[in-house]
Design a protein around this motif. Structure first.
Motif, short mmCIF file in Angstrom:
data_model
loop_
_atom_site.label_atom_id
_atom_site.label_comp_id
_atom_site.label_asym_id
_atom_site.label_seq_id
_atom_site.Cartn_x
_atom_site.Cartn_y
_atom_site.Cartn_z
N GLU A 116 8.46 1.53 3.85
CA GLU A 116 7.14 1.83 3.31
C GLU A 116 6.68 0.67 2.43
OE1 GLU A 116 5.26 5.77 1.57
OE2 GLU A 116 6.50 4.78 0.04
N CYS A 117 5.41 0.39 2.53
CA CYS A 117 4.78 -0.64 1.69
C CYS A 117 3.63 0.04 0.95
CB CYS A 117 4.26 -1.77 2.56
SG CYS A 117 3.41 -3.08 1.66
N ILE A 118 3.62 -0.13 -0.35
CA ILE A 118 2.55 0.42 -1.19
C ILE A 118 1.56 -0.69 -1.48
CG2 ILE A 118 1.96 1.51 -3.39
CD1 ILE A 118 3.70 3.27 -1.54
N LEU A 119 0.30 -0.46 -1.13
CA LEU A 119 -0.78 -1.38 -1.45
C LEU A 119 -1.60 -0.74 -2.57
CD1 LEU A 119 -2.02 -2.09 2.20
CD2 LEU A 119 -0.36 -3.40 0.87
N ARG A 120 -1.81 -1.52 -3.63
CA ARG A 120 -2.58 -0.96 -4.75
C ARG A 120 -3.23 -2.08 -5.55
NH1 ARG A 120 -0.33 -2.15 -9.49
NH2 ARG A 120 1.91 -2.25 -9.77
N ASN A 121 -4.20 -1.67 -6.34
CA ASN A 121 -4.84 -2.61 -7.25
C ASN A 121 -3.84 -3.24 -8.18
OD1 ASN A 121 -7.21 -0.46 -6.94
ND2 ASN A 121 -8.09 -2.44 -7.48
N ALA A 122 -4.07 -4.49 -8.47
CA ALA A 122 -3.29 -5.15 -9.52
C ALA A 122 -3.78 -4.62 -10.86
CB ALA A 122 -3.50 -6.65 -9.44
N GLU A 123 -2.85 -4.40 -11.75
CA GLU A 123 -3.13 -3.91 -13.10
C GLU A 123 -2.83 -5.02 -14.10
OE1 GLU A 123 -4.18 -0.88 -13.91
OE2 GLU A 123 -3.93 0.17 -12.00
#
Length: 181
Positions: A14-21
Motif C-alpha cells: 500500500e502507498c499512502i498519498l497525502r498533502n505535505a504538512e
C-alpha cells in the motif's frame, strides 16, 4: 488544497498519498537530498539547495492552504518515497491558467507505479484548481519519465538543447511538455 488517497503498488504494498504538512519538513528535506543525489535528471544538486527546515515548513503550510498549489507525498511502509506538486507559474491575469508540475521518487521505488499515481493525483488537483495547462521540463535522456508524461497526455512543444549543464560540463537537453485541459 487537501488530498489523501491509499493506492496499491505493483509489488502489492500500500502507498499512502497525502498533502505535505509543515511537520513533514525534516523528513522532506532528507528525502529531497537523497533523491537529488541519486539521479542527474533533477534540477539541482543536493548541496546547492536553499532549503532549510523553516523555509520548507513555511512552503508546505502555504501549499496546504493554497487553492492552486499542492505538494503530495507518497509513503510506503511509513517511509517518504516520492513527492509531486503543482505550482502556479505566476499570479498574473495572463498566466493564472498555467501550473508547473514536478515529481521525484527515491530510486529504490522506481517501477512500482508511484509515478503513475502521483501524476494522476496532480492532474486531478490541477483540474480541481481550475488550471487549463500543466507544464514540465524533462531531460531528454530520461525515457521513463517522458513515457510516463506521454501516457497521461503531455505533449512536447519544444526542446532546449542547453537546458542543463552538469558540473562536469555536459549539456543536458530539456524536453518542454504541456498537458492542456
Amino acid at each position: 488544497m487537501i488530498f489523501e488517497k491509499a493506492v496499491k503498488l505493483k509489488n502489492g504494498k500500500e502507498c499512502i498519498l497525502r498533502n505535505a504538512e509543515p511537520t513533514d519538513a525534516r523528513e522532506f528535506l532528507e528525502y529531497f537530498e537523497l533523491c537529488h543525489a541519486e539521479t542527474d535528471f533533477l534540477t539541482t544538486y543536493p548541496d546547492e539547495t536553499e532549503h532549510n527546515l523553516g523555509k520548507i515548513s513555511a512552503r508546505l503550510a502555504d501549499n496546504k492552504q493554497s487553492e492552486g498549489n499542492v505538494e503530495i507525498l507518497a509513503y510506503v511502509d511509513g517511509r517518504l518515497v516520492g513527492s509531486a506538486g503543482i505550482h502556479m507559474i505566476q499570479d498574473r491575469d495572463k498566466l493564472r491558467h498555467r501550473a508547473e508540475f514536478g515529481i521525484s521518487i527515491i530510486k529504490a521505488y522506481w517501477g512500482l507505479g508511484i509515478g503513475n499515481y502521483l501524476t494522476e493525483s496532480c492532474i486531478e488537483c490541477a483540474k480541481e484548481a481550475g488550471y487549463l495547462q500543466l507544464e514540465l521540463d524533462a531531460v531528454s535522456d530520461n525515457e521513463s519519465a517522458l513515457n510516463l508524461y506521454r501516457k497521461y497526455g503531455f505533449t512536447e512543444f519544444g526542446r532546449n538543447p542547453r537546458g542543463f549543464r552538469t558540473r562536469e560540463g555536459i549539456w543536458q537537453e530539456l524536453v518542454l511538455m504541456r498537458l492542456e485541459f
